[in-house]
Design a protein around this motif. Structure first.
Motif, PDB file in Angstrom:
ATOM      1  N   VAL A  98       0.792  -1.106   0.063  1.00 43.38           N
ATOM      2  CA  VAL A  98       0.176  -0.007   0.169  1.00 43.38           C
ATOM      3  C   VAL A  98       0.851   1.187   0.196  1.00 43.38           C
ATOM      4  CG1 VAL A  98      -1.567   1.241   1.315  1.00 43.38           C
ATOM      5  CG2 VAL A  98      -1.826  -1.255   1.320  1.00 43.38           C
ATOM      6  N   SER A  99       0.679   2.048  -0.932  1.00 44.37           N
ATOM      7  CA  SER A  99       1.345   3.337  -1.079  1.00 44.37           C
ATOM      8  C   SER A  99       0.638   4.712  -0.542  1.00 44.37           C
ATOM      9  CB  SER A  99       2.024   3.412  -2.464  1.00 44.37           C
ATOM     10  OG  SER A  99       1.029   3.847  -3.529  1.00 44.37           O
ATOM     11  N   ASP A 100      -0.703   4.713  -0.589  1.00 41.05           N
ATOM     12  CA  ASP A 100      -1.211   6.002  -0.308  1.00 41.05           C
ATOM     13  C   ASP A 100      -2.602   5.553   0.334  1.00 41.05           C
ATOM     14  OD1 ASP A 100      -1.510   8.920   0.054  1.00 41.05           O
ATOM     15  OD2 ASP A 100      -2.893   8.728  -1.955  1.00 41.05           O
ATOM     16  N   VAL A 101      -2.893   6.095   1.411  1.00 37.41           N
ATOM     17  CA  VAL A 101      -4.357   5.735   1.843  1.00 37.41           C
ATOM     18  C   VAL A 101      -5.067   7.285   2.189  1.00 37.41           C
ATOM     19  CG1 VAL A 101      -5.683   4.885   3.656  1.00 37.41           C
ATOM     20  CG2 VAL A 101      -3.540   3.630   2.786  1.00 37.41           C
ATOM     21  N   LYS A 102      -6.471   7.335   1.847  1.00 36.43           N
ATOM     22  CA  LYS A 102      -7.105   8.513   2.323  1.00 36.43           C
ATOM     23  C   LYS A 102      -8.504   7.779   2.901  1.00 36.43           C
ATOM     24  CE  LYS A 102      -5.445  11.888  -1.225  1.00 36.43           C
ATOM     25  NZ  LYS A 102      -4.217  11.166  -1.747  1.00 36.43           N
ATOM     26  N   VAL A 103      -8.657   8.346   4.040  1.00 37.79           N
ATOM     27  CA  VAL A 103     -10.113   8.017   4.608  1.00 37.79           C
ATOM     28  C   VAL A 103     -11.099   9.251   4.538  1.00 37.79           C
ATOM     29  CG1 VAL A 103     -11.310   7.254   6.679  1.00 37.79           C
ATOM     30  CG2 VAL A 103      -9.114   6.217   6.176  1.00 37.79           C
ATOM     31  N   LEU A 104     -12.117   9.045   3.938  1.00 42.21           N
ATOM     32  CA  LEU A 104     -12.915  10.408   3.439  1.00 42.21           C
ATOM     33  C   LEU A 104     -14.091   9.945   4.731  1.00 42.21           C
ATOM     34  CD1 LEU A 104     -13.115  10.226  -0.318  1.00 42.21           C
ATOM     35  CD2 LEU A 104     -11.615  11.640   1.356  1.00 42.21           C
ATOM     36  N   PHE A 105     -13.995  10.848   5.850  1.00 39.68           N
ATOM     37  CA  PHE A 105     -14.935  10.475   7.039  1.00 39.68           C
ATOM     38  C   PHE A 105     -16.455  10.980   6.498  1.00 39.68           C
ATOM     39  CE2 PHE A 105     -17.044  12.188  10.846  1.00 39.68           C
ATOM     40  CZ  PHE A 105     -17.002  11.037  11.545  1.00 39.68           C
ATOM     41  N   ASN A 106     -16.757  11.775   5.965  1.00 42.64           N
ATOM     42  CA  ASN A 106     -17.838  12.420   5.749  1.00 42.64           C
ATOM     43  C   ASN A 106     -18.560  11.440   4.722  1.00 42.64           C
ATOM     44  OD1 ASN A 106     -17.919  14.260   7.676  1.00 42.64           O
ATOM     45  ND2 ASN A 106     -17.269  16.016   5.977  1.00 42.64           N
ATOM     46  N   ALA A 107     -17.967  11.053   3.766  1.00 47.27           N
ATOM     47  CA  ALA A 107     -18.386   9.959   2.479  1.00 47.27           C
ATOM     48  C   ALA A 107     -18.290   8.653   2.848  1.00 47.27           C
ATOM     49  CB  ALA A 107     -17.278  10.423   1.292  1.00 47.27           C
ATOM     50  N   GLY A 108     -17.641   8.494   3.840  1.00 54.55           N
ATOM     51  CA  GLY A 108     -17.422   7.141   4.363  1.00 54.55           C
ATOM     52  C   GLY A 108     -16.762   6.139   3.394  1.00 54.55           C
ATOM     53  N   LYS A 109     -15.803   6.614   2.846  1.00 53.49           N
ATOM     54  CA  LYS A 109     -14.860   5.898   1.779  1.00 53.49           C
ATOM     55  C   LYS A 109     -13.396   5.783   2.276  1.00 53.49           C
ATOM     56  CE  LYS A 109     -17.732   7.090  -2.290  1.00 53.49           C
ATOM     57  NZ  LYS A 109     -17.536   7.674  -3.467  1.00 53.49           N
ATOM     58  N   VAL A 110     -12.971   4.840   1.950  1.00 57.10           N
ATOM     59  CA  VAL A 110     -11.365   4.663   2.078  1.00 57.10           C
ATOM     60  C   VAL A 110     -10.853   4.345   0.589  1.00 57.10           C
ATOM     61  CG1 VAL A 110      -9.584   3.107   2.919  1.00 57.10           C
ATOM     62  CG2 VAL A 110     -11.351   3.723   4.227  1.00 57.10           C
ATOM     63  N   LYS A 111      -9.932   5.079   0.161  1.00 56.54           N
ATOM     64  CA  LYS A 111      -9.295   5.179  -1.168  1.00 56.54           C
ATOM     65  C   LYS A 111      -7.670   4.701  -0.800  1.00 56.54           C
ATOM     66  CE  LYS A 111     -12.218   8.440  -3.408  1.00 56.54           C
ATOM     67  NZ  LYS A 111     -12.230   9.638  -4.291  1.00 56.54           N
ATOM     68  N   ALA A 112      -7.416   3.548  -1.460  1.00 54.99           N
ATOM     69  CA  ALA A 112      -5.914   3.209  -1.256  1.00 54.99           C
ATOM     70  C   ALA A 112      -5.333   3.044  -2.471  1.00 54.99           C
ATOM     71  CB  ALA A 112      -5.983   1.958  -0.181  1.00 54.99           C
ATOM     72  N   ASP A 113      -4.233   3.434  -2.714  1.00 57.49           N
ATOM     73  CA  ASP A 113      -3.197   2.756  -3.983  1.00 57.49           C
ATOM     74  C   ASP A 113      -2.283   1.635  -3.387  1.00 57.49           C
ATOM     75  OD1 ASP A 113      -4.304   5.132  -5.154  1.00 57.49           O
ATOM     76  OD2 ASP A 113      -2.297   6.434  -5.148  1.00 57.49           O
ATOM     77  N   PHE A 114      -2.739   0.805  -4.208  1.00 57.51           N
ATOM     78  CA  PHE A 114      -1.800  -0.360  -3.737  1.00 57.51           C
ATOM     79  C   PHE A 114      -1.083  -1.504  -4.850  1.00 57.51           C
ATOM     80  CE2 PHE A 114      -5.881  -2.077  -4.755  1.00 57.51           C
ATOM     81  CZ  PHE A 114      -5.876  -3.104  -5.196  1.00 57.51           C
ATOM     82  N   ASP A 115       0.053  -2.192  -4.750  1.00 51.52           N
ATOM     83  CA  ASP A 115       0.534  -2.971  -5.527  1.00 51.52           C
ATOM     84  C   ASP A 115      -0.188  -4.205  -5.481  1.00 51.52           C
ATOM     85  OD1 ASP A 115       2.027  -4.697  -7.113  1.00 51.52           O
ATOM     86  OD2 ASP A 115       4.004  -3.745  -6.056  1.00 51.52           O
ATOM     87  N   GLU A 116      -0.971  -4.688  -6.698  1.00 57.37           N
ATOM     88  CA  GLU A 116      -1.677  -5.795  -7.030  1.00 57.37           C
ATOM     89  C   GLU A 116      -0.832  -7.184  -6.953  1.00 57.37           C
ATOM     90  OE1 GLU A 116      -5.199  -5.162  -9.957  1.00 57.37           O
ATOM     91  OE2 GLU A 116      -3.221  -4.390 -10.791  1.00 57.37           O
ATOM     92  N   SER A 117       0.593  -7.175  -6.961  1.00 59.21           N
ATOM     93  CA  SER A 117       1.416  -8.199  -6.638  1.00 59.21           C
ATOM     94  C   SER A 117       1.516  -8.455  -5.270  1.00 59.21           C
ATOM     95  CB  SER A 117       2.738  -8.133  -7.680  1.00 59.21           C
ATOM     96  OG  SER A 117       3.455  -7.092  -6.887  1.00 59.21           O
ATOM     97  N   LYS A 118       1.394  -7.608  -4.330  1.00 57.98           N
ATOM     98  CA  LYS A 118       1.550  -7.711  -3.075  1.00 57.98           C
ATOM     99  C   LYS A 118       0.256  -7.798  -2.013  1.00 57.98           C
ATOM    100  CE  LYS A 118       5.927  -5.300  -3.301  1.00 57.98           C
ATOM    101  NZ  LYS A 118       7.012  -4.315  -3.018  1.00 57.98           N
TER     102      LYS A 118
END
Length: 76
Positions: free
Chosen positions: A30-50
């Motif tokens: 995982v290289s980047d994570v954003k948790v959007l509290f008001n939207a109830g979402k988590v966005k995460a950039d990740f390497d699919e091989s890991k």
């Protein structure tokens, strides 16, 4: 690289956001994570091989939060 967008059930406090962010950012690949509290979402950039979006959803569920939907977008 890919981006996971996870729609969560209700987040009740900002400390929930911090707890989720710390757990996800510590996952291998995982290289980047954003948790959007008001939207109830988590966005995460990740390497699919890991790791996978489903694994990230499982990490969130283990913390006691509900994951309603998982979407994956390929990054260019």
């Amino acid at each position: 690289m890919a981006k996971a967008v996870l729609q969560l059930g209700e987040l009740t406090c900002p400390s929930c956001m911090t707890k989720i962010q710390k757990a996800i950012v510590n996952q291998d690949g995982v290289s980047d994570v954003k948790v959007l509290f008001n939207a109830g979402k988590v966005k995460a950039d990740f390497d699919e091989s890991k790791t996978s979006a489903d694994h990230l959803a499982d990490v969130i569920k283990e913390l006691g939060y509900e994951v309603l939907k998982v979407k994956v977008k390929e990054l260019a």
